[in-house]
Design an enzyme around this catalytic site. Structure first.
Site, PDB file in Angstrom:
ATOM      1  N   ALA A 146      13.890   3.842  10.752  1.00  0.00           N
ATOM      2  CA  ALA A 146      14.326   2.554  11.292  1.00  0.00           C
ATOM      3  C   ALA A 146      15.225   2.740  12.502  1.00  0.00           C
ATOM      4  O   ALA A 146      15.031   2.107  13.545  1.00  0.00           O
ATOM      5  CB  ALA A 146      15.046   1.749  10.209  1.00  0.00           C
ATOM      6  N   VAL A 199       9.989   6.908   1.232  1.00  0.00           N
ATOM      7  CA  VAL A 199       8.972   6.634   0.211  1.00  0.00           C
ATOM      8  C   VAL A 199       7.634   6.370   0.890  1.00  0.00           C
ATOM      9  O   VAL A 199       7.554   5.624   1.849  1.00  0.00           O
ATOM     10  CB  VAL A 199       9.380   5.411  -0.640  1.00  0.00           C
ATOM     11  CG1 VAL A 199       8.234   4.971  -1.528  1.00  0.00           C
ATOM     12  CG2 VAL A 199      10.607   5.755  -1.473  1.00  0.00           C
ATOM     13  N   LYS A 208      -5.335   9.317   8.294  1.00  0.00           N
ATOM     14  CA  LYS A 208      -5.574   8.377   7.201  1.00  0.00           C
ATOM     15  C   LYS A 208      -6.553   7.310   7.675  1.00  0.00           C
ATOM     16  O   LYS A 208      -6.258   6.570   8.612  1.00  0.00           O
ATOM     17  CB  LYS A 208      -4.252   7.732   6.769  1.00  0.00           C
ATOM     18  CG  LYS A 208      -4.419   6.582   5.774  1.00  0.00           C
ATOM     19  CD  LYS A 208      -3.088   5.897   5.499  1.00  0.00           C
ATOM     20  CE  LYS A 208      -3.296   4.633   4.675  1.00  0.00           C
ATOM     21  NZ  LYS A 208      -2.026   3.924   4.409  1.00  0.00           N
ATOM     22  N   PRO A 225     -10.418   0.085   4.302  1.00  0.00           N
ATOM     23  CA  PRO A 225     -10.327   0.833   5.545  1.00  0.00           C
ATOM     24  C   PRO A 225      -9.525   0.070   6.598  1.00  0.00           C
ATOM     25  O   PRO A 225      -9.138  -1.086   6.401  1.00  0.00           O
ATOM     26  CB  PRO A 225     -11.787   0.950   5.977  1.00  0.00           C
ATOM     27  CG  PRO A 225     -12.372  -0.355   5.523  1.00  0.00           C
ATOM     28  CD  PRO A 225     -11.662  -0.696   4.232  1.00  0.00           C
ATOM     29  N   GLY A 234       5.887   0.083   5.591  1.00  0.00           N
ATOM     30  CA  GLY A 234       7.278   0.349   5.940  1.00  0.00           C
ATOM     31  C   GLY A 234       7.514   0.519   7.430  1.00  0.00           C
ATOM     32  O   GLY A 234       8.354  -0.157   8.029  1.00  0.00           O
TER      33      GLY A 234
END
Length: 505
Positions: A17, A51, A82, A104, A349
């Site tokens: 952040a 996380v 990914k 996807p 996140g």
């Protein structure tokens, strides 16, 4: 000519952040040095939660816009690619097989006479929705990744995100931010000096540090925001009861290669993530702490991941699920976990940090900050979190699992999202389409993303359509051709990682 005096922006807290916000605002305001003095006050004693370690695909555009080298980023953060998320066990087994579907990042295959979803329902095509309308699911089953032989940086055969070591990524961003002119102060905050709804300074073990604008990146503690305003938190616990996590870092067993997708497997009282980095696998169990003890959760996770590969580290986390009622109070803006948290089921996140930093830049562009500007920022960020909450609830409320109280009650989570409940009733009689969600703030998840979850969870509409079967056949024949072309271009994931130097040859 703008002769406004230089302002000082003090970011308290590092991690993703703090450093994403610093590097973005610095690039936005200081193309010519002097417009905004940016400093990050970071404690060496407070670790990064990190996380999940997975991203959505739009984070590529953030890294690219910051002028960061993609290969260098992946090398320094033990990164892998990914292509999406494989959801497993979110419904009862079908014909003895574990339920699964793939979400996807790519857009659906285009339709012809009908939209692609209606075409699929009308065709009676065997197999799953994801197999029929996207390419990525076929690539991952062949061990192929989103990058082709000739793919440029931040471009691929299909859209992609990353798996990154959160701590290493933050260090990489810190180095790049400091090189570009951001001031870095290692200090631990002991006191926050306030006057009315403004922060005057933070007191640290290195002295008093002031600023015109403060950004709170202190994680769940929300150190600055809590000093300014009490009762500034809207809990999502009613809709999303998972409030704890246990994370386990695990070494790879021999001959295991990193997978180019995240896996999210439903367990007894929540779900487990599996995220493959180049040097290890990150696993974790997000669960309802009112139903499981930390010891029970860790035992269940260890049983799930099995004995192959040594456990490197286990960490227990308390999660504060919800958002600020006001993200911007006085001269302080909450960013990242200090502003809100949605469980990491869809890897949002870094995405909400990206949105928050971009919106902050445009809202700070005036020489004087008025209350309507704060109100605008608050409205937009509230909308982002509320829409993300709705999308996550969608994954739970469609389940037919009834093996535990957790899953029996998960179906009722939709009661806390009235707008979603109304849409689900409509979507039993028509396909989900763009205008159903056109007012959404969460731009990452559109009607196409909703369809992957809806139809992956077998929430099908009852349609009465009689399309031209030849046209329908042609649509899906084009889809198969697209898959074959992608297969010819895409590289095996391990081969790509070796080519960029993140896996040993």
């Amino acid at each position: 000519m703008n002769t406004a005096p230089q302002r000082t922006l003090t970011i308290v807290g590092g991690g993703a952040a703090g450093w994403m916000t610093a590097i973005y605002l610095n690039r936005y305001f200081n193309a010519k040095p002097g417009a905004l003095h940016i400093r990050v006050v970071e404690s060496p004693d407070i670790g990064i939660i990190g996380v999940g370690e997975a991203t959505v695909h739009s984070i590529r555009f953030f890294f690219a816009a910051m002028g960061l080298d993609e290969r260098e980023l992946m090398q320094e953060a033990n990164g892998t690619l990914k292509s999406g998320i494989l959801f497993r066990n979110w419904m009862k087994p079908v014909n003895g097989r574990t339920h699964e579907y793939f979400h996807p990042f790519e857009a659906n295959l285009s339709g012809s006479q009908l939209d692609i979803s209606s075409s699929w329902f009308a065709s009676g095509t065997p197999g799953s929705y994801d197999e029929a309308v996207c390419t990525s699911v076929h690539l991952i089953r062949d061990g192929l990744c989103a990058k082709g032989k000739n793919s440029r940086a931040y471009d691929g055969v299909v859209p992609y995100g990353y798996h990154l070591d959160a701590t290493l990524m933050a260090r990489f961003l810190r180095r790049k931010a400091v090189q570009s002119g951001v001031e870095h102060i290692e200090a631990t905050v002991s006191e926050v000096e306030t006057q009315g709804d403004h922060i005057q300074a933070v007191v640290t073990d290195k002295g008093r540090i002031d600023g015109d604008i403060f950004v709170d990146c202190t994680g769940f503690r929300g150190l600055l925001m809590e000093a300014l305003q009490q009762n500034n938190w809207q809990s999502f616990a009613d809709a999303l009861p998972c409030n704890k996590a246990v994370a386990i870092q695990k070494a790879y067993a021999d001959s295991i290669e990193p997978r180019p997708y995240t896996q999210a497997t439903a367990l007894t009282n929540g779900w487990a993530w599996q995220i493959d980095l180049t040097n290890r696998q990150g696993t974790g169990y997000v669960y309802d702490g009112n139903r499981l003890s930390p010891e029970q959760a860790e035992a269940e996770l260890r049983d799930f991941i099995g004995t192959g590969g040594a456990v490197l580290k286990a960490v227990h986390l308390d999660m504060k699920v919800g958002r600020r009622k006001q993200f911007w109070v006085g001269n302080c803006i909450a960013m990242g976990l200090a502003g809100g948290f949605i469980e990491p089921l869809e890897s949002t996140g870094l995405h909400v940090i990206n949105i928050g930093a971009r919106l902050l830049a445009t809202h700070l562009s005036s020489s004087e900050i008025s209350q309507p500007v704060r109100d605008s920022y608050n409205e937009l960020m509230i909308g982002v979190y509320e829409d993300l909450k709705q999308f996550i609830v969608l994954h739970y409320c469609l389940t037919d699992r009834d093996d535990t109280d957790f899953w029996r009650q998960a179906k009722a989570s939709v009661e806390h999202c009235p707008a979603l409940k109304q849409k689900l009733a409509v979507w039993k009689h028509k396909v989900c389409e763009y205008l159903d969600l056109a007012g959404s703030y969460a731009t990452t998840f559109t009607d196409e993303n909703y369809r992957y979850v809806l139809y992956g969870m077998q929430h099908y509409p009852d349609l009465a359509l009689r399309p031209d079967p030849e046209q329908i056949e042609q649509v899906f024949a084009r889809g198969k051709q697209k898959v074959e072309m992608a297969r010819q271009q895409a590289l095996p994931h391990a081969a790509y990682l070796k080519a960029i130097g993140t896996l040993p040859v």
